[in-house]
Design a protein around this motif. Structure first.
Motif, PDB file in Angstrom:
ATOM      1  N   LYS A 148      -0.567   8.301  14.855  1.00  0.00           N
ATOM      2  CA  LYS A 148      -0.999   7.848  16.185  1.00  0.00           C
ATOM      3  C   LYS A 148      -1.762   6.527  16.077  1.00  0.00           C
ATOM      4  CE  LYS A 148      -3.594   9.120  20.263  1.00  0.00           C
ATOM      5  NZ  LYS A 148      -4.454  10.071  20.941  1.00  0.00           N
ATOM      6  N   GLN A 149      -2.647   6.417  15.104  1.00  0.00           N
ATOM      7  CA  GLN A 149      -3.399   5.178  14.918  1.00  0.00           C
ATOM      8  C   GLN A 149      -2.470   4.017  14.563  1.00  0.00           C
ATOM      9  OE1 GLN A 149      -6.048   6.922  11.997  1.00  0.00           O
ATOM     10  NE2 GLN A 149      -7.822   6.522  13.341  1.00  0.00           N
ATOM     11  N   ILE A 150      -1.488   4.281  13.733  1.00  0.00           N
ATOM     12  CA  ILE A 150      -0.522   3.233  13.377  1.00  0.00           C
ATOM     13  C   ILE A 150       0.278   2.813  14.603  1.00  0.00           C
ATOM     14  CG2 ILE A 150       1.589   2.749  12.071  1.00  0.00           C
ATOM     15  CD1 ILE A 150       0.319   4.288   9.753  1.00  0.00           C
ATOM     16  N   ASP A 151       0.709   3.775  15.409  1.00  0.00           N
ATOM     17  CA  ASP A 151       1.436   3.451  16.639  1.00  0.00           C
ATOM     18  C   ASP A 151       0.588   2.564  17.549  1.00  0.00           C
ATOM     19  OD1 ASP A 151       3.674   4.876  15.843  1.00  0.00           O
ATOM     20  OD2 ASP A 151       3.161   6.667  17.020  1.00  0.00           O
ATOM     21  N   GLU A 152      -0.703   2.849  17.645  1.00  0.00           N
ATOM     22  CA  GLU A 152      -1.600   2.038  18.475  1.00  0.00           C
ATOM     23  C   GLU A 152      -1.719   0.616  17.918  1.00  0.00           C
ATOM     24  OE1 GLU A 152      -5.213   4.328  18.553  1.00  0.00           O
ATOM     25  OE2 GLU A 152      -4.370   5.812  19.935  1.00  0.00           O
ATOM     26  N   LEU A 153      -1.842   0.494  16.601  1.00  0.00           N
ATOM     27  CA  LEU A 153      -1.930  -0.828  15.976  1.00  0.00           C
ATOM     28  C   LEU A 153      -0.641  -1.617  16.165  1.00  0.00           C
ATOM     29  CD1 LEU A 153      -3.847   0.239  12.771  1.00  0.00           C
ATOM     30  CD2 LEU A 153      -4.709  -1.299  14.547  1.00  0.00           C
ATOM     31  N   LEU A 154       0.496  -0.932  16.104  1.00  0.00           N
ATOM     32  CA  LEU A 154       1.783  -1.582  16.361  1.00  0.00           C
ATOM     33  C   LEU A 154       1.855  -2.060  17.805  1.00  0.00           C
ATOM     34  CD1 LEU A 154       4.133   0.885  14.460  1.00  0.00           C
ATOM     35  CD2 LEU A 154       3.850  -1.545  13.922  1.00  0.00           C
ATOM     36  N   HIS A 155       1.434  -1.214  18.713  1.00  0.00           N
ATOM     37  CA  HIS A 155       1.478  -1.542  20.144  1.00  0.00           C
ATOM     38  C   HIS A 155       0.589  -2.744  20.459  1.00  0.00           C
ATOM     39  CE1 HIS A 155       1.983  -0.914  24.428  1.00  0.00           C
ATOM     40  NE2 HIS A 155       0.678  -0.978  24.563  1.00  0.00           N
ATOM     41  N   GLY A 157      -7.159   1.749   1.008  1.00  0.00           N
ATOM     42  CA  GLY A 157      -7.911   2.971   1.300  1.00  0.00           C
ATOM     43  C   GLY A 157      -8.014   3.219   2.790  1.00  0.00           C
ATOM     44  N   TYR A 158      -8.219   2.165   3.544  1.00  0.00           N
ATOM     45  CA  TYR A 158      -8.298   2.277   4.997  1.00  0.00           C
ATOM     46  C   TYR A 158      -6.922   2.564   5.597  1.00  0.00           C
ATOM     47  CZ  TYR A 158      -8.519   0.785   9.849  1.00  0.00           C
ATOM     48  OH  TYR A 158      -8.384   0.731  11.213  1.00  0.00           O
ATOM     49  N   VAL A 159      -5.938   1.746   5.265  1.00  0.00           N
ATOM     50  CA  VAL A 159      -4.610   1.831   5.874  1.00  0.00           C
ATOM     51  C   VAL A 159      -3.938   3.166   5.558  1.00  0.00           C
ATOM     52  CG1 VAL A 159      -2.273   0.839   5.850  1.00  0.00           C
ATOM     53  CG2 VAL A 159      -4.275  -0.655   5.988  1.00  0.00           C
ATOM     54  N   LEU A 160      -4.065   3.634   4.338  1.00  0.00           N
ATOM     55  CA  LEU A 160      -3.377   4.867   3.949  1.00  0.00           C
ATOM     56  C   LEU A 160      -4.020   6.121   4.551  1.00  0.00           C
ATOM     57  CD1 LEU A 160      -2.512   3.963   0.261  1.00  0.00           C
ATOM     58  CD2 LEU A 160      -0.963   4.025   2.236  1.00  0.00           C
ATOM     59  N   ARG A 161      -5.201   5.985   5.120  1.00  0.00           N
ATOM     60  CA  ARG A 161      -5.836   7.119   5.818  1.00  0.00           C
ATOM     61  C   ARG A 161      -5.518   7.149   7.311  1.00  0.00           C
ATOM     62  NH1 ARG A 161     -10.302   5.632   2.599  1.00  0.00           N
ATOM     63  NH2 ARG A 161     -11.265   4.630   4.375  1.00  0.00           N
ATOM     64  N   LEU A 162      -4.866   6.116   7.824  1.00  0.00           N
ATOM     65  CA  LEU A 162      -4.548   6.076   9.247  1.00  0.00           C
ATOM     66  C   LEU A 162      -3.566   7.186   9.609  1.00  0.00           C
ATOM     67  CD1 LEU A 162      -4.003   2.231   9.717  1.00  0.00           C
ATOM     68  CD2 LEU A 162      -5.956   3.573  10.541  1.00  0.00           C
ATOM     69  N   THR A 163      -3.745   7.738  10.779  1.00  0.00           N
ATOM     70  CA  THR A 163      -2.796   8.727  11.286  1.00  0.00           C
ATOM     71  C   THR A 163      -1.594   7.997  11.886  1.00  0.00           C
ATOM     72  OG1 THR A 163      -3.745   8.763  13.508  1.00  0.00           O
ATOM     73  CG2 THR A 163      -4.694  10.310  11.876  1.00  0.00           C
ATOM     74  N   PHE A 180       0.889  -1.162   0.000  1.00  0.00           N
ATOM     75  CA  PHE A 180       0.000   0.000   0.000  1.00  0.00           C
ATOM     76  C   PHE A 180       0.926   1.211   0.000  1.00  0.00           C
ATOM     77  CE2 PHE A 180      -3.005  -2.728   2.767  1.00  0.00           C
ATOM     78  CZ  PHE A 180      -3.352  -3.493   1.672  1.00  0.00           C
ATOM     79  N   PHE A 181       0.718   2.115  -0.949  1.00  0.00           N
ATOM     80  CA  PHE A 181       1.723   3.156  -1.184  1.00  0.00           C
ATOM     81  C   PHE A 181       1.075   4.503  -1.488  1.00  0.00           C
ATOM     82  CE2 PHE A 181       4.620   5.350  -4.170  1.00  0.00           C
ATOM     83  CZ  PHE A 181       5.756   5.415  -3.389  1.00  0.00           C
ATOM     84  N   ARG A 182       1.558   5.513  -0.781  1.00  0.00           N
ATOM     85  CA  ARG A 182       1.211   6.894  -1.100  1.00  0.00           C
ATOM     86  C   ARG A 182       2.517   7.658  -1.137  1.00  0.00           C
ATOM     87  NH1 ARG A 182      -3.427   8.375   1.755  1.00  0.00           N
ATOM     88  NH2 ARG A 182      -4.488   7.598  -0.084  1.00  0.00           N
ATOM     89  N   ARG A 183       2.878   8.134  -2.332  1.00  0.00           N
ATOM     90  CA  ARG A 183       4.165   8.802  -2.555  1.00  0.00           C
ATOM     91  C   ARG A 183       4.380   9.927  -1.544  1.00  0.00           C
ATOM     92  NH1 ARG A 183       7.222   8.272  -6.781  1.00  0.00           N
ATOM     93  NH2 ARG A 183       5.516   7.566  -8.104  1.00  0.00           N
ATOM     94  N   GLY A 184       5.547   9.910  -0.922  1.00  0.00           N
ATOM     95  CA  GLY A 184       5.926  10.947   0.026  1.00  0.00           C
ATOM     96  C   GLY A 184       5.268  10.818   1.382  1.00  0.00           C
ATOM     97  N   ALA A 185       4.446   9.789   1.576  1.00  0.00           N
ATOM     98  CA  ALA A 185       3.733   9.674   2.846  1.00  0.00           C
ATOM     99  C   ALA A 185       3.957   8.331   3.542  1.00  0.00           C
ATOM    100  CB  ALA A 185       2.235   9.893   2.632  1.00  0.00           C
ATOM    101  N   ARG A 186       3.697   7.232   2.807  1.00  0.00           N
ATOM    102  CA  ARG A 186       3.702   5.945   3.511  1.00  0.00           C
ATOM    103  C   ARG A 186       3.809   4.792   2.526  1.00  0.00           C
ATOM    104  NH1 ARG A 186      -0.715   6.470   7.226  1.00  0.00           N
ATOM    105  NH2 ARG A 186       0.900   7.322   8.524  1.00  0.00           N
ATOM    106  N   ALA A 187       4.483   3.738   2.964  1.00  0.00           N
ATOM    107  CA  ALA A 187       4.510   2.474   2.243  1.00  0.00           C
ATOM    108  C   ALA A 187       4.296   1.377   3.276  1.00  0.00           C
ATOM    109  CB  ALA A 187       5.839   2.270   1.519  1.00  0.00           C
TER     110      ALA A 187
END
Length: 94
Positions: free
Chosen positions: A72-79, A64-70, A30-37
């Motif tokens: 903070k939300q990603i940190d919570e999912l990692l935790h 669509g879902y993953v690339l909209r995560l903030t 899942f890829f958004r240039r300059g933001a996240r992979a």
């Protein structure tokens, strides 16, 4: 980037040692240039030729879902262990 499947989904070929990319692996990212992979899925070319149309659509919906995560939300999912951070450490020859 080997193939842009649309909707924030790319397919990237990865070489297998001694066999090059054509006999190697395929990854769905899942890829958004300059933001996240975000690595989503990987498979050996010898195990399956490709993903099917249904899977491609499911990956687009998930992207669509993953690339909209903030962050903070990603940190919570990692935790919580729902996401795993993949790190690549390249050994440096001296």
């Amino acid at each position: 980037m080997d193939a842009d499947l649309g909707g924030g989904v790319i397919k990237q070929r990865i070489a297998r040692t001694g066999q090059g990319k054509s006999g190697g692996y395929r990854t769905i990212v899942f890829f958004r240039r300059g933001a996240r992979a975000v690595f989503a899925y990987g498979f050996a070319k010898r195990d399956r030729a490709n993903i099917d149309v249904s899977e491609q659509q499911q990956f687009k919906e998930a992207a669509g879902y993953v690339l909209r995560l903030t962050n903070k939300q990603i940190d919570e999912l990692l935790h919580k262990g729902d996401f795993v951070e993949v790190r690549y450490e390249q050994e440096v020859s001296k």
